[in-house]
Design a protein around this motif. Structure first.
Motif, short mmCIF file in Angstrom:
data_model
loop_
_atom_site.label_atom_id
_atom_site.label_comp_id
_atom_site.label_asym_id
_atom_site.label_seq_id
_atom_site.Cartn_x
_atom_site.Cartn_y
_atom_site.Cartn_z
N HIS A 697 29.88 56.04 48.77
CA HIS A 697 30.39 55.73 47.43
C HIS A 697 30.34 54.23 47.15
CE1 HIS A 697 31.98 59.76 48.18
NE2 HIS A 697 32.00 59.91 46.88
N ALA A 698 29.45 53.54 47.84
CA ALA A 698 29.30 52.11 47.60
C ALA A 698 28.77 51.87 46.19
CB ALA A 698 28.34 51.51 48.63
N PRO A 699 29.32 50.88 45.47
CA PRO A 699 28.86 50.58 44.09
C PRO A 699 27.52 49.85 44.13
CG PRO A 699 30.57 49.03 44.75
CD PRO A 699 30.43 50.01 45.87
N GLU A 700 26.42 50.60 44.18
CA GLU A 700 25.10 50.02 44.39
C GLU A 700 24.73 49.01 43.30
OE1 GLU A 700 23.44 50.33 47.02
OE2 GLU A 700 24.59 51.95 47.97
N GLY A 701 25.06 49.34 42.06
CA GLY A 701 24.74 48.42 40.97
C GLY A 701 25.44 47.08 41.14
N LEU A 702 26.74 47.15 41.45
CA LEU A 702 27.51 45.92 41.65
C LEU A 702 26.98 45.14 42.85
CD1 LEU A 702 29.92 44.10 41.02
CD2 LEU A 702 31.34 45.62 42.45
N LEU A 703 26.63 45.85 43.92
CA LEU A 703 26.13 45.16 45.11
C LEU A 703 24.80 44.46 44.84
CD1 LEU A 703 27.01 47.77 47.90
CD2 LEU A 703 28.12 45.58 47.45
N ARG A 704 23.98 45.03 43.98
CA ARG A 704 22.73 44.35 43.63
C ARG A 704 23.01 43.02 42.93
NH1 ARG A 704 20.78 49.69 42.80
NH2 ARG A 704 21.42 49.63 40.59
N TRP A 705 24.00 43.04 42.03
CA TRP A 705 24.36 41.80 41.35
C TRP A 705 24.97 40.80 42.32
CZ3 TRP A 705 22.75 40.08 36.88
CH2 TRP A 705 22.30 40.99 35.93
N VAL A 706 25.77 41.29 43.28
CA VAL A 706 26.34 40.40 44.30
C VAL A 706 25.23 39.77 45.13
CG1 VAL A 706 27.77 40.29 46.38
CG2 VAL A 706 28.55 41.59 44.40
N GLY A 707 24.21 40.59 45.46
CA GLY A 707 23.07 40.06 46.20
C GLY A 707 22.37 38.95 45.43
N ARG A 708 22.21 39.16 44.13
CA ARG A 708 21.59 38.11 43.30
C ARG A 708 22.45 36.86 43.27
NH1 ARG A 708 19.80 42.01 38.23
NH2 ARG A 708 18.21 43.19 39.39
N PHE A 709 23.77 37.04 43.25
CA PHE A 709 24.68 35.90 43.27
C PHE A 709 24.49 35.08 44.56
CE2 PHE A 709 28.80 34.38 44.94
CZ PHE A 709 29.07 33.38 44.00
N HIS A 710 24.40 35.79 45.69
CA HIS A 710 24.20 35.09 46.96
C HIS A 710 22.83 34.40 46.99
CE1 HIS A 710 27.94 36.37 48.60
NE2 HIS A 710 27.62 37.67 48.64
N ASP A 711 21.79 35.05 46.41
CA ASP A 711 20.48 34.41 46.32
C ASP A 711 20.58 33.11 45.54
OD1 ASP A 711 19.41 36.49 47.73
OD2 ASP A 711 18.63 37.55 45.98
N TRP A 712 21.32 33.16 44.43
CA TRP A 712 21.49 31.96 43.59
C TRP A 712 22.23 30.87 44.35
CZ3 TRP A 712 26.26 30.13 41.63
CH2 TRP A 712 26.16 29.05 40.74
N ARG A 713 23.27 31.29 45.16
CA ARG A 713 24.04 30.30 45.91
C ARG A 713 23.18 29.58 46.94
NH1 ARG A 713 29.68 30.74 46.24
NH2 ARG A 713 29.46 28.88 47.55
N ARG A 714 22.18 30.29 47.46
CA ARG A 714 21.31 29.67 48.46
C ARG A 714 20.26 28.76 47.83
NH1 ARG A 714 21.22 34.98 50.35
NH2 ARG A 714 19.03 35.21 49.72
N GLY A 715 20.17 28.78 46.50
CA GLY A 715 19.21 27.91 45.81
C GLY A 715 17.85 28.56 45.74
#
Length: 715
Positions: A697-715
């Motif tokens: 029941h992991a929120p896949e849509g939200l996790l994709r956005w979190v992944g993009r956030f971490h990508d952005w944080r890494r530059g």
């Protein structure tokens, strides 16, 4: 939702939307009715039949769609048609409309509600089946409750449509008369609140309460009927007499003594009942010895090159008896006497609802008592198979007298008792053949459970014969043989001893139930209601003698309700709670369950999701050499609410306790996942299965956005 349901829902939605979009509710006000009264009256004079038809259809549509305005339409009925005809038309139109709303709610939503809240709806349906007409009638008499809500909610139950119709027709008649009569005086009405004064509402409430009072009165009359031929003593020796010293009787006696009631416990055989003497205690003692032998045979799995065990089966059975002796003080006459219970070792007979005769070695006396609790237990069922008496047989009662290990043992039955004893005797060295007429062992469990158990049994040398029906026993040349039928063919099974383990039957004869007329259920147990009462309100029953479960812990559970209701039922009665009932079968691998399994959920049409954790991945199970089995949890779709749990594996019964607590107190898997479990333990499996649910029941849509956030944080 099916296409037909979607189409109906869309049609109803369009009609309701049109009602509000076109402001049709403005025509269903007191002011509009007063303004249009003369024109309506003129039309009625010119077209009387058409007026009735239009009015009735409008009323049916408004009530059927649960729209506001039924009260105004009822007033209009009185204003236009008068008291008699107005009441007649409104009565039928309102009932037809209410029934349409009832049927629409049932068609559209009952299946969905049942799939999501199946267990709760079952309890509601049981209550509706028993008292539904009475409660609906009460609600109809009290106009405080919105009728459209009643229509829709009743549609979600199993109440029969014809019952809903006639009860509604009669129940709404009083309110209809009041409103129609008010409509005949339309010119004098200033507001709808003028119709229902506080006094009139109070009268309706009293009218609504009347059926409940009448029902209690009828119950009292029925109770008095069963007592009619029995003279009631003016005073009583006891508050309770308990018949049977097993789990149910002991707990009942304990509770009664704890609250300072005068209680006598009568046991004709052995204190502790089947559990102590022939059931739980001896079987678990035997299983423990057998399990030790199985571990010795598996010595190589634990890094030990060689291990042997010498044993005498007679010594094993003597150890079983010593375990019984060690536990006996917990259930002894001395202990319960010290607690304040009068314990009589003798034979009981119920002479009347308030008299119990007890016969001991030295005397016969009669005890008068306010209440009787029957806890007489059950005994092994012996089927009438031809030849069974001639060959002789063992049951879970007399098998403990064995001192010589049977070379060839046939176990008839694939339930918990048959499985536990079949595996134990096989581990001691008997050549065991287990015969079961069903397609698998442990038929109440899911098929994946049965498959694991049967594979383990066959691995240990047990000849598991499913879909075999015992036809007869014969003796040929001094050899005992079971003739069983399998797929139309006879199968001959030679044996030295046969164990009958195909169920238990309640002890309902020999102590006065027949003479008294205490009713039995279709299962031949003592019939009890939700409060453990028999058809005699002061005679209660609990444990195996009443069912529906035949477990020591459920007997103790029922005993609490029997004792409390017997002592305090005149003030407050408590319904026995069967919402969370656990049980275990102590084979290897152990099987434990609480709540629904998959086959139950499918049979009851309850929607569910499955989360399974395999124990071969658990560190402690691997370290212990017990890396087999699983934890399977059924939950509500999309939610973490637990519907049922099945555990197969080492210490399954112990692991289940956490889930029993969770279900009892509505704790979901999220909270189990957030609870620290000691590493390394078997109990970690409970946390890991909650993790399986969480991952699913992991929120896949939200996790994709979190992944993009971490990508952005890494530059």
């Amino acid at each position: 939702m099916t296409s037909s349901r979607l189409a109906l829902l869309a049609f109803i939605s369009v009609l309701i939307a049109a009602f509000f979009i076109f402001d049709l509710q403005s025509y269903l006000t007191l002011e509009a009715l007063k303004t249009q009264r003369e024109s309506i009256e003129t039309y009625r004079s010119n077209h009387p039949v058409m007026t009735i038809a239009i009015y009735a259809l409008t009323y049916i549509a408004v009530t059927g769609l649960s729209l506001p305005g039924a009260a105004i339409l009822t007033l209009a009925g009185g204003a236009v048609f008068g008291l008699l005809w107005g009441t007649l038309i409104v009565s039928f139109a309102s009932t037809i409309g209410a029934t349409l709303a009832f049927l629409a709610a049932r068609f559209l939503f009952r299946d969905a509600v049942k799939s999501r809240f199946g267990e709760r709806l079952q309890a509601i349906d049981a209550g509706v089946a028993k008292e539904g007409a009475l409660y609906l009638f009460t609600l109809r008499l009290v106009p405080v409750f919105p009728f459209f809500v009643i229509n829709l909610m009743m549609g979600l139950t199993n109440l029969k449509t014809q019952t809903f119709y006639w009860v509604s027709q009669i129940g709404m008649l009083a309110g209809t008369l009041v409103y129609v009569n008010a409509g005949t005086q339309l010119g004098q009405l200033e507001s709808l609140s003028g119709i229902l004064s506080p006094g009139l509402i109070g009268s309706f409430v009293l009218l609504g309460i009347f059926p409940l009072i009448a029902n209690k009165f009828v119950e009292a009359i029925q109770a008095n009927k069963v007592y009619a031929q029995w003279p009631k003593p003016t005073r009583f020796d006891n508050n309770i007499v308990v018949i049977g010293g097993g789990s149910g009787g002991l707990v009942t006696s304990y509770i009664a003594a704890a609250v300072k009631a005068k209680v006598t416990l009568i046991e004709k055989h052995k204190m502790g009942g089947d559990c102590l003497n022939t059931g739980c205690v001896p079987s678990k003692a035997l299983i423990r010895s057998a399990k030790l032998l199985s571990h010795i045979k598996r010595a190589g799995d634990f890094g030990i090159k060689k291990a042997d065990a010498e044993f005498d089966f007679a010594d094993v059975m003597e150890r079983v008896q010593s375990i019984i002796k060690a536990v006996e003080p917990h259930d002894s006459v001395q202990r319960y006497s010290d607690l304040g219970v009068e314990v009589v070792e003798g034979e009981a007979k119920i002479l009347s609802p308030w008299e119990v005769q007890v016969t001991t070695a030295g005397e016969t006396r009669t005890i008068t008592t306010r209440s009787v609790v029957i806890a007489a237990g059950a005994r092994p069922f012996v089927p009438s198979i031809p030849g069974v008496e001639e060959v002789g047989y063992l049951t879970s009662d007399n098998i403990w007298a064995l001192r010589e290990l049977p070379k060839r043992l046939v176990v008839l039955g694939g339930g918990p008792i048959g499985c536990e004893l079949a595996q134990s005797f096989a581990r001691f060295g008997s050549k065991v053949t287990q015969v079961e007429m069903a397609p698998r062992l442990l038929i109440r469990e899911d098929s994946d459970v049965s498959e694991i158990v049967m594979a383990k049994f066959r691995q240990e040398g047990i000849d598991v014969l499913v879909e075999h029906t015992a036809k007869k026993f014969i003796i040929e040349n001094g050899e005992k043989i079971l003739i069983a039928e399998h797929q139309g063919q006879d199968v001959r099974i030679p044996f030295d001893q046969v164990l009958l383990a195909i169920g238990r039957i309640a002890n309902t004869q020999g102590y006065g139930l027949e003479q008294l007329g205490v009713e039995l259920s279709p299962r031949r147990t003592v019939a009890v209601n939700d409060f453990q009462q028999t058809n005699y309100p002061n005679i209660f029953a609990c444990g195996d003698v009443s069912g529906p479960f035949q477990f020591t812990h459920t007997a103790a559970h029922q005993a609490w309700y029997a004792a409390v209701n017997a002592l305090f039922g005149g003030f407050k009665k408590f319904k026995t709670d069967y919402s969370v009932i656990p049980w275990a079968t102590f084979i290897d691998p152990e099987v434990a369950r609480v709540g629904l399994n998959e086959q139950d959920a499918k049979e009851q049409n309850i929607a569910y999701e499955v989360s399974t954790y395999q124990l071969d991945d658990l560190d402690r199970a691997i370290a212990d050499g017990e890396a087999h089995g699983f934890v399977k949890v059924l939950t509500q779709p999309g939610k973490d609410r637990i519907l049922g749990v099945t555990i197969v594996g080492e210490h399954a019964g112990d692991l289940l306790a956490e889930f029993v607590l969770a279900m009892k107190h509505n704790i979901g898997l999220n909270k189990l996942l957030g609870t620290i479990h000691i590493y390394p333990t078997m109990a970690e499996a409970n946390k890991y299965v909650a993790g399986v649910w969480k991952r699913n029941h992991a929120p896949e849509g939200l996790l994709r956005w979190v992944g993009r956030f971490h990508d952005w944080r890494r530059g």
